[in-house]
Design an enzyme around this catalytic site. Structure first.
Site, PDB file in Angstrom:
ATOM      1  N   ASN A  12       0.844  -1.261  -0.028  1.00 15.84           N
ATOM      2  CA  ASN A  12      -0.109  -0.014  -0.191  1.00 15.84           C
ATOM      3  C   ASN A  12       0.943   1.357   0.082  1.00 15.84           C
ATOM      4  O   ASN A  12       1.473   1.549   1.092  1.00 15.84           O
ATOM      5  CB  ASN A  12      -0.778  -0.179   1.201  1.00 15.84           C
ATOM      6  N   TRP A  13       0.928   1.888  -1.163  1.00 15.42           N
ATOM      7  CA  TRP A  13       1.783   3.100  -1.275  1.00 15.42           C
ATOM      8  C   TRP A  13       1.130   4.364  -0.625  1.00 15.42           C
ATOM      9  O   TRP A  13       1.946   5.500  -0.364  1.00 15.42           O
ATOM     10  CB  TRP A  13       2.158   3.467  -2.827  1.00 15.42           C
ATOM     11  N   LYS A  14       0.220   4.161  -0.109  1.00 13.93           N
ATOM     12  CA  LYS A  14      -0.615   5.569   0.250  1.00 13.93           C
ATOM     13  C   LYS A  14      -0.391   6.580  -0.530  1.00 13.93           C
ATOM     14  O   LYS A  14      -0.538   6.374  -1.735  1.00 13.93           O
ATOM     15  CB  LYS A  14      -0.042   5.695   1.914  1.00 13.93           C
ATOM     16  N   HIS A  97      -9.501   1.162   5.458  1.00 17.84           N
ATOM     17  CA  HIS A  97      -8.106   1.251   6.329  1.00 17.84           C
ATOM     18  C   HIS A  97      -8.359   2.302   7.476  1.00 17.84           C
ATOM     19  O   HIS A  97      -9.046   3.332   7.197  1.00 17.84           O
ATOM     20  CB  HIS A  97      -7.251   1.769   5.139  1.00 17.84           C
ATOM     21  N   GLU A  99      -6.659   4.620   8.319  1.00 14.44           N
ATOM     22  CA  GLU A  99      -6.528   6.030   7.858  1.00 14.44           C
ATOM     23  C   GLU A  99      -7.890   6.467   7.322  1.00 14.44           C
ATOM     24  O   GLU A  99      -7.937   7.800   7.433  1.00 14.44           O
ATOM     25  CB  GLU A  99      -4.988   6.122   6.967  1.00 14.44           C
ATOM     26  N   GLU A 166      -4.929  -5.043  10.946  1.00  8.38           N
ATOM     27  CA  GLU A 166      -4.032  -4.069  11.258  1.00  8.38           C
ATOM     28  C   GLU A 166      -4.076  -3.384  12.576  1.00  8.38           C
ATOM     29  O   GLU A 166      -4.774  -2.449  12.520  1.00  8.38           O
ATOM     30  CB  GLU A 166      -3.949  -3.004  10.312  1.00  8.38           C
ATOM     31  N   GLY A 172       2.919   2.230  10.780  1.00  5.14           N
ATOM     32  CA  GLY A 172       3.640   3.314  10.517  1.00  5.14           C
ATOM     33  C   GLY A 172       4.521   3.553  11.923  1.00  5.14           C
ATOM     34  O   GLY A 172       5.059   4.802  11.837  1.00  5.14           O
ATOM     35  N   SER A 207       3.788  -1.924  10.159  1.00  5.84           N
ATOM     36  CA  SER A 207       5.112  -2.121  10.363  1.00  5.84           C
ATOM     37  C   SER A 207       5.885  -3.366   9.935  1.00  5.84           C
ATOM     38  O   SER A 207       6.808  -3.641  10.684  1.00  5.84           O
ATOM     39  CB  SER A 207       5.772  -1.686  11.661  1.00  5.84           C
ATOM     40  N   GLY A 228       3.108  -1.272   4.322  1.00  2.00           N
ATOM     41  CA  GLY A 228       2.999   0.212   3.706  1.00  2.00           C
ATOM     42  C   GLY A 228       4.359   0.584   3.494  1.00  2.00           C
ATOM     43  O   GLY A 228       4.913   0.634   2.375  1.00  2.00           O
ATOM     44  N   GLY A 229       5.086   1.444   4.538  1.00  2.00           N
ATOM     45  CA  GLY A 229       6.479   1.990   4.157  1.00  2.00           C
ATOM     46  C   GLY A 229       7.290   1.123   3.452  1.00  2.00           C
ATOM     47  O   GLY A 229       7.984   1.535   2.530  1.00  2.00           O
TER      48      GLY A 229
HETATM   49  P1  PGA Z   1       2.930   0.505   7.512  1.00  2.00           P
HETATM   50  O1  PGA Z   1       1.462   0.630   6.804  1.00  2.00           O
HETATM   51  O2  PGA Z   1       3.568  -0.914   6.867  1.00  2.00           O
HETATM   52  O3  PGA Z   1       3.690   1.696   7.089  1.00  2.00           O
HETATM   53  O4  PGA Z   1       2.805   0.338   8.989  1.00  2.00           O
HETATM   54  C1  PGA Z   1       0.899  -0.745   6.873  1.00  2.00           C
HETATM   55  C2  PGA Z   1      -0.551  -0.172   6.280  1.00  2.00           C
HETATM   56  O5  PGA Z   1      -1.201   0.850   6.775  1.00  2.00           O
HETATM   57  O6  PGA Z   1      -1.305  -0.928   5.449  1.00  2.00           O
END
Ligand code: PGA
Length: 249
Positions: A12-14, A97, A99, A166, A172, A207, A228-229
């Site tokens: 997930n590149w956000k 998600h 966010e 998650e 993050g 993470s 994500g990251g």
């Molecule tokens: P993260 O994000 O790996 O940067 O913690 C995961 C996500 O939000 O899907």
């Protein structure tokens, strides 16, 4: 691993990625052919979907989107529809998600509408669920997850679905859930899904990185990862894919 489907590593590149960055990423991604036991997917921002359809196909990477609106077309300024995502070559769409729930105030009602629209137009939702730190510390994890999974109530048939657990406090932050927490929570999520009539993959997210991927992916009930990251760089994403492949061996 549940069912017969391969484990899924989804990136997930956000809100990250220009066209040039994404082309550099795909050039460096050596996953063709994909490892035997792993399906690979990436969710770039909307602006890159059309440009990445072909290059991803050549690398055997499935394309997904990070969100969408619940209507097919119309006067919804700034929104992207499931029809547009299919047109751009998407197979997956991330819904629910944290966010989106926290920043855009998306409710379970809206998430269910989006899921129905995704299915209607042939997309597979990746439904994200997870508790905040206060909720975990207050012993509410199960009730929070149960409430988030209640969007699956009353479905007929078994539409294509992936769930991602998650913990919000792990997203993050560099903190991951412990192996015991992951095993216990995934067992709960699988049981709850079973009760609701769904036998689907449950990914872990929060993470995930090359250093912890193998341990997390080896946990009973973990059928892949939402990253994500660490999905922004081809080398760290590839290391996670390789960790998944050995965890499944
Ligand atoms: P993260 O994000 O790996 O940067 O913690 C995961 C996500 O939000 O899907």
């Amino acid at each position: 691993m549940t069912g017969s489907t391969r484990c899924l590593i989804a990136g997930n590149w956000k809100m990250n990625g220009t066209l040039q960055e994404s082309l550099d990423f795909i050039r460096d991604l050596a996953v063709n052919p994909a490892p035997e036991h792993v399906e690979v997917a990436l969710m770039p921002p909307f602006t890159l979907l059309h440009s990445l359809e072909k290059p991803f196909e050549e690398k055997d990477v499935r394309l997904g989107a990070q969100s969408m609106y619940c209507e097919a077309r119309g006067a919804y300024t700034g929104s992207i529809s499931p029809v547009m995502l299919r047109d751009a070559g998407c197979h997956y769409v991330i819904l629910g998600h944290s966010e989106r729930r926290d920043i855009q105030h998306e409710s379970n009602t809206l998430i269910r509408k989006k899921m129905d629209a995704a299915w209607e137009h042939g997309l597979e939702p990746i439904l994200c669920i997870g508790e905040h730190l206060q909720e975990r510390e207050g012993g509410q994890t199960h009730s929070v997850l149960k409430e988030q999974l209640s969007v699956l109530e009353g479905l007929t048939g078994a539409p294509a679905l992936t769930v991602a657990y998650e913990p919000v406090w792990a997203i993050g932050t560099g903190k991951t859930a412990s192996v015991d927490q992951v095993k216990e929570t995934h067992a709960f999520v699988h049981a709850e899904l079973q009760r609701l009539g769904h036998d689907c993959r449950v990914l872990y997210g929060g993470s995930v990185n090359p250093g912890n991927a193998e341990e997390l992916l080896a946990c009973e009930g973990v059928d892949g990862a939402l990253v994500g990251g660490a999905s922004l760089k081809a080398d760290s994403f590839m290391q996670i894919i390789e960790a998944a492949n050995s965890a499944e061996d």
